[in-house]
Design a protein around this motif. Structure first.
Motif, PDB file in Angstrom:
ATOM      1  N   HIS A 188      24.198  50.088   0.797  1.00  0.00           N
ATOM      2  CA  HIS A 188      25.500  50.102   0.112  1.00  0.00           C
ATOM      3  C   HIS A 188      25.933  48.691  -0.250  1.00  0.00           C
ATOM      4  N   LEU A 189      25.115  47.705   0.111  1.00  0.00           N
ATOM      5  CA  LEU A 189      25.458  46.302  -0.110  1.00  0.00           C
ATOM      6  C   LEU A 189      24.716  45.749  -1.318  1.00  0.00           C
ATOM      7  N   ALA A 190      24.950  44.475  -1.636  1.00  0.00           N
ATOM      8  CA  ALA A 190      24.268  43.826  -2.756  1.00  0.00           C
ATOM      9  C   ALA A 190      22.759  43.824  -2.509  1.00  0.00           C
ATOM     10  N   GLY A 191      21.984  43.876  -3.586  1.00  0.00           N
ATOM     11  CA  GLY A 191      20.534  43.905  -3.463  1.00  0.00           C
ATOM     12  C   GLY A 191      19.951  45.292  -3.318  1.00  0.00           C
ATOM     13  N   ALA A 192      20.795  46.306  -3.487  1.00  0.00           N
ATOM     14  CA  ALA A 192      20.328  47.684  -3.335  1.00  0.00           C
ATOM     15  C   ALA A 192      19.496  48.106  -4.542  1.00  0.00           C
ATOM     16  N   LYS A 193      18.700  49.130  -4.340  1.00  0.00           N
ATOM     17  CA  LYS A 193      17.984  49.768  -5.441  1.00  0.00           C
ATOM     18  C   LYS A 193      17.903  51.261  -5.176  1.00  0.00           C
ATOM     19  N   VAL A 194      17.624  52.016  -6.224  1.00  0.00           N
ATOM     20  CA  VAL A 194      17.352  53.447  -6.050  1.00  0.00           C
ATOM     21  C   VAL A 194      15.922  53.525  -5.529  1.00  0.00           C
ATOM     22  N   TYR A 195      15.800  53.947  -4.280  1.00  0.00           N
ATOM     23  CA  TYR A 195      14.586  53.731  -3.494  1.00  0.00           C
ATOM     24  C   TYR A 195      13.769  55.001  -3.262  1.00  0.00           C
ATOM     25  N   PHE A 196      14.410  56.166  -3.376  1.00  0.00           N
ATOM     26  CA  PHE A 196      13.787  57.415  -2.944  1.00  0.00           C
ATOM     27  C   PHE A 196      14.281  58.532  -3.845  1.00  0.00           C
ATOM     28  N   ALA A 197      13.377  59.447  -4.183  1.00  0.00           N
ATOM     29  CA  ALA A 197      13.745  60.592  -5.026  1.00  0.00           C
ATOM     30  C   ALA A 197      13.115  61.857  -4.448  1.00  0.00           C
ATOM     31  N   TYR A 198      13.947  62.879  -4.264  1.00  0.00           N
ATOM     32  CA  TYR A 198      13.452  64.164  -3.746  1.00  0.00           C
ATOM     33  C   TYR A 198      13.711  65.248  -4.788  1.00  0.00           C
ATOM     34  N   SER A 199      12.650  65.903  -5.223  1.00  0.00           N
ATOM     35  CA  SER A 199      12.777  66.954  -6.233  1.00  0.00           C
ATOM     36  C   SER A 199      12.897  68.317  -5.573  1.00  0.00           C
ATOM     37  N   THR A 200      14.014  68.997  -5.837  1.00  0.00           N
ATOM     38  CA  THR A 200      14.168  70.357  -5.304  1.00  0.00           C
ATOM     39  C   THR A 200      13.314  71.346  -6.092  1.00  0.00           C
ATOM     40  N   ASN A 201      12.914  70.960  -7.305  1.00  0.00           N
ATOM     41  CA  ASN A 201      12.078  71.852  -8.123  1.00  0.00           C
ATOM     42  C   ASN A 201      10.672  71.980  -7.555  1.00  0.00           C
ATOM     43  N   THR A 202      10.156  70.897  -6.978  1.00  0.00           N
ATOM     44  CA  THR A 202       8.790  70.896  -6.445  1.00  0.00           C
ATOM     45  C   THR A 202       8.748  70.722  -4.931  1.00  0.00           C
ATOM     46  N   SER A 203       9.917  70.553  -4.288  1.00  0.00           N
ATOM     47  CA  SER A 203       9.993  70.305  -2.832  1.00  0.00           C
ATOM     48  C   SER A 203       9.097  69.135  -2.426  1.00  0.00           C
ATOM     49  N   SER A 204       9.166  68.057  -3.216  1.00  0.00           N
ATOM     50  CA  SER A 204       8.345  66.880  -2.925  1.00  0.00           C
ATOM     51  C   SER A 204       9.168  65.625  -3.167  1.00  0.00           C
ATOM     52  N   TYR A 205       8.703  64.515  -2.573  1.00  0.00           N
ATOM     53  CA  TYR A 205       9.449  63.263  -2.711  1.00  0.00           C
ATOM     54  C   TYR A 205       8.536  62.159  -3.198  1.00  0.00           C
ATOM     55  N   GLU A 206       9.164  61.091  -3.691  1.00  0.00           N
ATOM     56  CA  GLU A 206       8.426  59.878  -4.033  1.00  0.00           C
ATOM     57  C   GLU A 206       9.336  58.683  -3.807  1.00  0.00           C
ATOM     58  N   TYR A 207       8.720  57.531  -3.562  1.00  0.00           N
ATOM     59  CA  TYR A 207       9.485  56.287  -3.456  1.00  0.00           C
ATOM     60  C   TYR A 207       9.616  55.674  -4.845  1.00  0.00           C
ATOM     61  N   THR A 208      10.790  55.168  -5.129  1.00  0.00           N
ATOM     62  CA  THR A 208      11.086  54.605  -6.449  1.00  0.00           C
ATOM     63  C   THR A 208      11.522  53.158  -6.299  1.00  0.00           C
ATOM     64  N   ASP A 209      11.589  52.459  -7.394  1.00  0.00           N
ATOM     65  CA  ASP A 209      12.006  51.054  -7.376  1.00  0.00           C
ATOM     66  C   ASP A 209      12.833  50.792  -8.635  1.00  0.00           C
ATOM     67  N   ILE A 210      14.031  51.380  -8.646  1.00  0.00           N
ATOM     68  CA  ILE A 210      14.908  51.267  -9.813  1.00  0.00           C
ATOM     69  C   ILE A 210      16.040  50.300  -9.475  1.00  0.00           C
ATOM     70  N   PRO A 211      16.102  49.152 -10.140  1.00  0.00           N
ATOM     71  CA  PRO A 211      17.152  48.163  -9.832  1.00  0.00           C
ATOM     72  C   PRO A 211      18.550  48.766 -10.031  1.00  0.00           C
ATOM     73  N   PHE A 212      19.452  48.341  -9.165  1.00  0.00           N
ATOM     74  CA  PHE A 212      20.816  48.858  -9.181  1.00  0.00           C
ATOM     75  C   PHE A 212      21.747  47.693  -8.889  1.00  0.00           C
ATOM     76  N   HIS A 213      22.468  47.237  -9.894  1.00  0.00           N
ATOM     77  CA  HIS A 213      23.290  46.035  -9.758  1.00  0.00           C
ATOM     78  C   HIS A 213      24.625  46.362  -9.085  1.00  0.00           C
ATOM     79  N   ASN A 214      24.757  45.920  -7.845  1.00  0.00           N
ATOM     80  CA  ASN A 214      25.942  46.171  -7.033  1.00  0.00           C
ATOM     81  C   ASN A 214      26.858  44.952  -7.149  1.00  0.00           C
TER      82      ASN A 214
END
Length: 261
Positions: free
Chosen positions: A193-219
């Protein structure tokens, strides 16, 4: 159409007001002519919801009516969906549906086993155990329980009865998450929740699977206490250290060819 999140824009500050924690939103499922804005300052024991007629009125702080909720709220995970506010009742795992026009509670229901009262909050605390959200497919709630070992559970919810229709255990520890939001049936989780955060994880309810992501998020203001996607406007609403902020999102649309159909 729907797609996977590939980017989040730089923040656009709409207003600076209120305390460090809070939430603000527009209706996720009304005609575009309805541009009302709702504003809920603070993260616990609050009952006062301000309804502004337009975004311009919100920015200037005028032309609003006040709703006094019959039950106080916990956290900042509220959402307005089709004319009603969905929120977590303070010191309980009860979900409440409050209808603005009739100024009444239409239904309330306990989320069985869900932790509350800072048992399983996001990393910033603030009674953020139970988080409502809306995407293109409807109403969701994110929480966790002892049975799920503190990992984030995402559930589809019937907006009329508040009944849980189906649940998924994402495997991601909720106390390690900064915030989360749903887009197109996929839960996206930030790693702080602090500075330097990114969108790090994505869970798909359509496929019941997850992946790690690296999407910058300017806090920009260093302390996010609310983050929600509005599918009608395709933007993220954020409360960031007393600032009301929006982000545009970029989605990647998978186009099927005739051979795949």
């Amino acid at each position: 159409g729907c797609g996977k999140l590939t980017g989040v824009s730089n923040p656009i500050t709409i207003r600076a007001s209120g305390s460090r924690f809070g939430s603000w939103m527009t209706d996720t499922m009304t005609p575009s002519a309805d541009s009302r804005v709702w504003y809920m300052d603070g993260y616990y024991k609050g009952r006062r919801v301000l309804e502004f007629r337009t975004l311009h009125d919100f920015v200037t702080g005028q032309n609003f009516v006040q709703h006094l909720l019959p039950h106080p709220w916990a956290g900042t995970g509220h959402v307005v969906f089709n004319g009603s506010l969905f929120y977590n009742k303070f010191q309980s795992n009860v979900a409440v549906k409050y209808h603005f026009r009739s100024r009444s509670v239409l239904v309330q229901r306990s989320l069985s086993g869900a932790g509350y009262n800072n048992t399983f909050p996001y990393s910033w605390g603030g009674f953020s155990d139970i988080d409502f959200m809306v995407d293109e497919s409807g109403l969701w709630v994110v929480y966790t329980s002892n049975q799920n070992a503190g990992n984030i559970v995402v559930s589809r919810v019937d907006p009329h009865t508040l009944e849980v229709l189906r649940s998924w255990d994402t495997g991601y520890p909720k106390r390690s998450a900064g915030e989360s939001f749903m887009i197109c049936g996929i839960l996206y989780v930030t790693n702080s929740h602090l500075a330097g955060a990114k969108v790090y994880f994505a869970y798909s309810t359509n496929t019941s699977s997850y992946e790690y992501t690296d999407i910058p998020f300017h806090n920009q203001y260093s302390h996010i206490s609310m983050l929600d996607y509005n599918p009608r406007e395709r933007v993220l609403y954020t409360w960031n250290n007393g600032h009301q902020v929006v982000y545009n999102v970029t989605l990647f649309h998978v186009v099927q060819t005739a051979g795949e159909l």
